[in-house]
Motif scaffolding. Sequence first.
Motif, PDB file in Angstrom:
ATOM      1  N   ALA A 201       0.824  -1.213   0.000  1.00 24.55           N
ATOM      2  CA  ALA A 201       0.000   0.000   0.000  1.00 24.55           C
ATOM      3  C   ALA A 201       0.857   1.261   0.000  1.00 24.55           C
ATOM      4  CB  ALA A 201      -0.936  -0.004   1.203  1.00 24.55           C
ATOM      5  N   ILE A 202       1.896   1.304   0.840  1.00 22.09           N
ATOM      6  CA  ILE A 202       2.699   2.530   0.913  1.00 22.09           C
ATOM      7  C   ILE A 202       3.599   2.658  -0.317  1.00 22.09           C
ATOM      8  CG2 ILE A 202       4.723   1.683   2.205  1.00 22.09           C
ATOM      9  CD1 ILE A 202       4.335   4.300   3.938  1.00 22.09           C
ATOM     10  N   LEU A 203       4.029   1.525  -0.882  1.00 22.44           N
ATOM     11  CA  LEU A 203       4.791   1.572  -2.128  1.00 22.44           C
ATOM     12  C   LEU A 203       3.938   2.172  -3.243  1.00 22.44           C
ATOM     13  CD1 LEU A 203       7.162   0.870  -4.004  1.00 22.44           C
ATOM     14  CD2 LEU A 203       6.193  -1.443  -4.201  1.00 22.44           C
ATOM     15  N   HIS A 204       2.719   1.689  -3.396  1.00 29.50           N
ATOM     16  CA  HIS A 204       1.862   2.187  -4.473  1.00 29.50           C
ATOM     17  C   HIS A 204       1.446   3.639  -4.237  1.00 29.50           C
ATOM     18  CE1 HIS A 204       1.218  -1.261  -7.179  1.00 29.50           C
ATOM     19  NE2 HIS A 204       1.564  -1.967  -6.121  1.00 29.50           N
ATOM     20  N   ALA A 205       1.276   4.019  -2.989  1.00 29.45           N
ATOM     21  CA  ALA A 205       0.949   5.421  -2.707  1.00 29.45           C
ATOM     22  C   ALA A 205       2.082   6.338  -3.168  1.00 29.45           C
ATOM     23  CB  ALA A 205       0.681   5.613  -1.216  1.00 29.45           C
ATOM     24  N   SER A 206       3.313   5.949  -2.889  1.00 32.57           N
ATOM     25  CA  SER A 206       4.458   6.775  -3.282  1.00 32.57           C
ATOM     26  C   SER A 206       4.652   6.764  -4.797  1.00 32.57           C
ATOM     27  CB  SER A 206       5.730   6.306  -2.563  1.00 32.57           C
ATOM     28  OG  SER A 206       6.014   4.946  -2.836  1.00 32.57           O
ATOM     29  N   LEU A 207       4.391   5.631  -5.445  1.00 33.80           N
ATOM     30  CA  LEU A 207       4.537   5.557  -6.899  1.00 33.80           C
ATOM     31  C   LEU A 207       3.463   6.376  -7.603  1.00 33.80           C
ATOM     32  CD1 LEU A 207       5.431   1.788  -7.450  1.00 33.80           C
ATOM     33  CD2 LEU A 207       6.981   3.751  -7.405  1.00 33.80           C
ATOM     34  N   ARG A 208       2.253   6.376  -7.078  1.00 30.76           N
ATOM     35  CA  ARG A 208       1.188   7.184  -7.686  1.00 30.76           C
ATOM     36  C   ARG A 208       1.516   8.669  -7.582  1.00 30.76           C
ATOM     37  NH1 ARG A 208      -2.144   3.066  -5.535  1.00 30.76           N
ATOM     38  NH2 ARG A 208      -2.589   4.217  -3.633  1.00 30.76           N
ATOM     39  N   TRP A 209       2.042   9.078  -6.436  1.00 31.44           N
ATOM     40  CA  TRP A 209       2.458  10.472  -6.250  1.00 31.44           C
ATOM     41  C   TRP A 209       3.520  10.847  -7.289  1.00 31.44           C
ATOM     42  CZ3 TRP A 209       7.467  12.050  -4.806  1.00 31.44           C
ATOM     43  CH2 TRP A 209       7.600  13.422  -4.541  1.00 31.44           C
ATOM     44  N   ALA A 210       4.523   9.972  -7.439  1.00 31.91           N
ATOM     45  CA  ALA A 210       5.607  10.257  -8.380  1.00 31.91           C
ATOM     46  C   ALA A 210       5.098  10.285  -9.812  1.00 31.91           C
ATOM     47  CB  ALA A 210       6.703   9.209  -8.223  1.00 31.91           C
ATOM     48  N   LYS A 211       4.179   9.393 -10.142  1.00 35.43           N
ATOM     49  CA  LYS A 211       3.628   9.362 -11.505  1.00 35.43           C
ATOM     50  C   LYS A 211       2.894  10.661 -11.816  1.00 35.43           C
ATOM     51  CE  LYS A 211       0.869   6.471 -14.610  1.00 35.43           C
ATOM     52  NZ  LYS A 211       0.034   5.252 -14.721  1.00 35.43           N
ATOM     53  N   LEU A 212       2.133  11.169 -10.850  1.00 36.89           N
ATOM     54  CA  LEU A 212       1.442  12.441 -11.055  1.00 36.89           C
ATOM     55  C   LEU A 212       2.428  13.596 -11.206  1.00 36.89           C
ATOM     56  CD1 LEU A 212      -1.556  12.068  -8.569  1.00 36.89           C
ATOM     57  CD2 LEU A 212      -1.664  12.142 -11.065  1.00 36.89           C
TER      58      LEU A 212
END
Length: 252
Positions: A201-212
């Motif tokens: 969950a925290i990995l995907h949260a950080s990756l979504r932030w970076a993608k945006l």
Amino acid sequence: MSDLPKVRRLEAVGFRAWPAASVQYDGSWLCRLTAGHPSRRLNSVNPLDPSDYRDIDIRLQKAAKRFADYGRPLLVRQTPLTPPKLIAFMDEAGWVEDGHTVVMMADLATLPRDEGLDHLPSRDVGRFVDARIRVAGDDPALKPGLTEIINAIKPETGLFIFEDTAFGPTAGTIAVHDNDLVGILQLGVAEEWRGQGLGTAILHASLRWAKLKGARHAWVQVEADNAAAIALYRRAGFQDVYQYSYRGPAAV
């Protein structure tokens, strides 16, 4: 056979994402030292050109003096960029090899498109450092050094913390956005909360932030014997790019 241009780029963004306090070049050998933190990544010689192997013995002696001044043991970080003649020199001298690490990358285009930004990063470095130390079970004495490292990161950085109202911090990670790349560092889940999907969950949260923010690919460095972490990253689409290890003179 490693893709050396890709290795060079990942090495460069890795140095920016986790900056050492002192950086000195001897030719293309990068000497990184940090008095305030014992991380080997921050306290090692990093050769960056396979063809730069002149005066190996003399240069290692000079590096050893620098490391001794910092109270650190001499370490060479051996990557695909390390000159084969330097590797042969260390082999012949009986240098010990330790700490194998896998560098992995993922294409952020594989992330689900319909997921928004459900967790915002913190801007409070002190709060993040306290959370990181609690989650990892690290020595609180590392707080000043870790705080200094994070404050020195120049690319845009997202500090992610998951918390439980009764327990406190349960997971954390750092996302360093550098042009089209994002590095994931210091990802950890409190021992009592492992096995519940918090790492994913925290990995995907950080990756979504970076993608945006515009990142297109993610990278991570994970110790080769950390099977749980490697499995986590593989499930997220990360694939191996290269490995590195640390070499040091055998104890007398």
